[in-house]
Motif scaffolding. Structure first.
Motif, short mmCIF file in Angstrom:
data_model
loop_
_atom_site.label_atom_id
_atom_site.label_comp_id
_atom_site.label_asym_id
_atom_site.label_seq_id
_atom_site.Cartn_x
_atom_site.Cartn_y
_atom_site.Cartn_z
N HIS A 117 29.49 39.10 47.90
CA HIS A 117 30.14 37.89 47.40
C HIS A 117 31.00 37.17 48.44
O HIS A 117 31.86 36.36 48.07
CB HIS A 117 31.01 38.23 46.18
N SER A 118 30.80 37.44 49.70
CA SER A 118 31.67 36.88 50.74
C SER A 118 31.64 35.35 50.79
O SER A 118 32.60 34.73 51.22
CB SER A 118 31.34 37.46 52.11
N MET A 119 30.57 34.75 50.32
CA MET A 119 30.46 33.29 50.36
C MET A 119 30.75 32.64 49.01
O MET A 119 30.68 31.43 48.87
CB MET A 119 29.06 32.87 50.84
N ASP A 120 31.09 33.43 48.01
CA ASP A 120 31.36 32.91 46.66
C ASP A 120 32.78 32.34 46.62
O ASP A 120 33.75 33.06 46.82
CB ASP A 120 31.22 34.02 45.62
N ALA A 121 32.91 31.06 46.37
CA ALA A 121 34.21 30.39 46.37
C ALA A 121 34.83 30.29 44.98
O ALA A 121 35.90 29.71 44.81
CB ALA A 121 34.07 28.99 46.97
N LYS A 122 34.16 30.86 43.97
CA LYS A 122 34.68 30.80 42.61
C LYS A 122 36.04 31.49 42.53
O LYS A 122 36.23 32.58 43.07
CB LYS A 122 33.68 31.47 41.66
N GLN A 123 37.00 30.86 41.86
CA GLN A 123 38.31 31.45 41.69
C GLN A 123 38.23 32.51 40.59
O GLN A 123 37.75 32.22 39.49
CB GLN A 123 39.35 30.39 41.33
N VAL A 124 38.68 33.73 40.91
CA VAL A 124 38.59 34.84 39.97
C VAL A 124 39.93 35.57 39.89
O VAL A 124 40.78 35.45 40.77
CB VAL A 124 37.48 35.83 40.37
N VAL A 125 40.10 36.34 38.83
CA VAL A 125 41.28 37.18 38.65
C VAL A 125 41.04 38.50 39.38
O VAL A 125 39.97 39.10 39.25
CB VAL A 125 41.55 37.46 37.15
N CYS A 126 42.02 38.94 40.16
CA CYS A 126 41.90 40.22 40.86
C CYS A 126 42.08 41.35 39.85
O CYS A 126 43.15 41.48 39.26
CB CYS A 126 42.96 40.32 41.96
N PRO A 127 41.05 42.17 39.63
CA PRO A 127 41.17 43.24 38.64
C PRO A 127 42.17 44.32 39.05
O PRO A 127 42.76 44.97 38.19
CB PRO A 127 39.75 43.80 38.55
N ILE A 128 42.37 44.50 40.34
CA ILE A 128 43.34 45.50 40.81
C ILE A 128 44.76 45.04 40.47
O ILE A 128 45.53 45.78 39.85
CB ILE A 128 43.19 45.75 42.32
N CYS A 129 45.09 43.80 40.84
CA CYS A 129 46.43 43.26 40.55
C CYS A 129 46.66 43.17 39.04
O CYS A 129 47.75 43.46 38.56
CB CYS A 129 46.61 41.89 41.19
N ALA A 130 45.64 42.76 38.31
CA ALA A 130 45.78 42.59 36.86
C ALA A 130 46.10 43.91 36.18
O ALA A 130 46.73 43.93 35.11
CB ALA A 130 44.51 41.98 36.27
N SER A 131 45.72 45.05 36.78
CA SER A 131 45.99 46.36 36.17
C SER A 131 47.41 46.85 36.43
O SER A 131 47.87 47.79 35.80
CB SER A 131 45.00 47.40 36.69
N MET A 132 48.11 46.20 37.35
CA MET A 132 49.47 46.62 37.70
C MET A 132 50.48 46.00 36.73
O MET A 132 50.26 44.91 36.21
CB MET A 132 49.82 46.19 39.12
N PRO A 133 51.62 46.67 36.49
CA PRO A 133 52.63 46.13 35.57
C PRO A 133 53.12 44.74 35.99
O PRO A 133 53.44 43.91 35.15
CB PRO A 133 53.77 47.14 35.64
N TRP A 134 53.17 44.49 37.27
CA TRP A 134 53.65 43.20 37.77
C TRP A 134 52.52 42.18 37.91
O TRP A 134 52.75 41.03 38.24
CB TRP A 134 54.34 43.39 39.12
N GLY A 135 51.29 42.59 37.65
CA GLY A 135 50.15 41.70 37.80
C GLY A 135 50.00 40.73 36.65
O GLY A 135 50.35 41.02 35.51
#
Length: 183
Positions: A117-135
């Motif tokens: 997906h290196s060329m995919d410019a779609k804005q997405v939610v980071c699943p790692i950050c979203a799993s954190m309490p501060w995410g």
């Protein structure tokens, strides 16, 4: 850095810095720094044994008194027992936000996204950050690939004892107090 950690940083096609993950350029070893690490003595905060800085990491890994010292600090800032597993979010495996392929660890997700997906410019939610309490589970990264490269080239658990339920301000205060006490 210890050899295994340094080897992980040198694995990619472009070697990266162990701290900031920016690309390394060829250079010479910091022999003066290596000598200083080999000749500077320190004391274990757990058992008070004196040793050279170069031996401290392996000593800390096997010193039960040092492990207890670290856990005292964690307990001092923990608001709830560490054993409470109810409503415990999964912070170990993640889905790809582009294609929804599942069960990647952090490194696997980074490698998957770089490869497919290196060329995919779609804005997405980071699943790692979203799993954190501060995410923020609704925040869409403007450049997800750069975010992955800068924030998630390593797991937090690799470098720190994580207590995701501890209050960040309390943890910072505890760290500062312990650093003053340890001088």
């Amino acid at each position: 850095f210890c050899t295994p950690c340094l080897q992980e940083c040198l694995k990619p096609k472009k070697p990266v810095c162990g701290v900031c993950r920016s690309t390394l350029s060829p250079g010479s070893r910091a022999l003066d720094l290596e000598k200083q690490i080999e000749t500077t003595e320190t004391t274990c905060n757990g058992c008070n044994k004196k040793m050279y800085l170069s031996k401290m990491r392996s000593h800390a890994a096997s010193c039960s008194k040092y492990q207890n010292y670290i856990m005292e600090g964690v307990k001092a800032v923990t608001k709830e027992p560490l054993h409470n597993t109810r409503n415990f979010p999964n912070r170990f495996t993640f889905p790809c936000p582009y294609c929804s392929e599942k069960n990647f660890d952090q490194e696997g997700l980074v490698e998957h996204c770089k490869a497919l997906h290196s060329m995919d410019a779609k804005q997405v939610v980071c699943p790692i950050c979203a799993s954190m309490p501060w995410g923020d589970p609704n925040y869409r990264s403007a450049n997800f690939m750069e975010h992955l490269q800068r924030r998630h080239r390593f797991s937090y658990d690799t470098f720190v004892v994580c207590d995701y339920d501890a209050d960040e301000d309390d943890m910072m205060e505890q760290v500062l107090m312990r650093s003053l006490r340890d001088k």
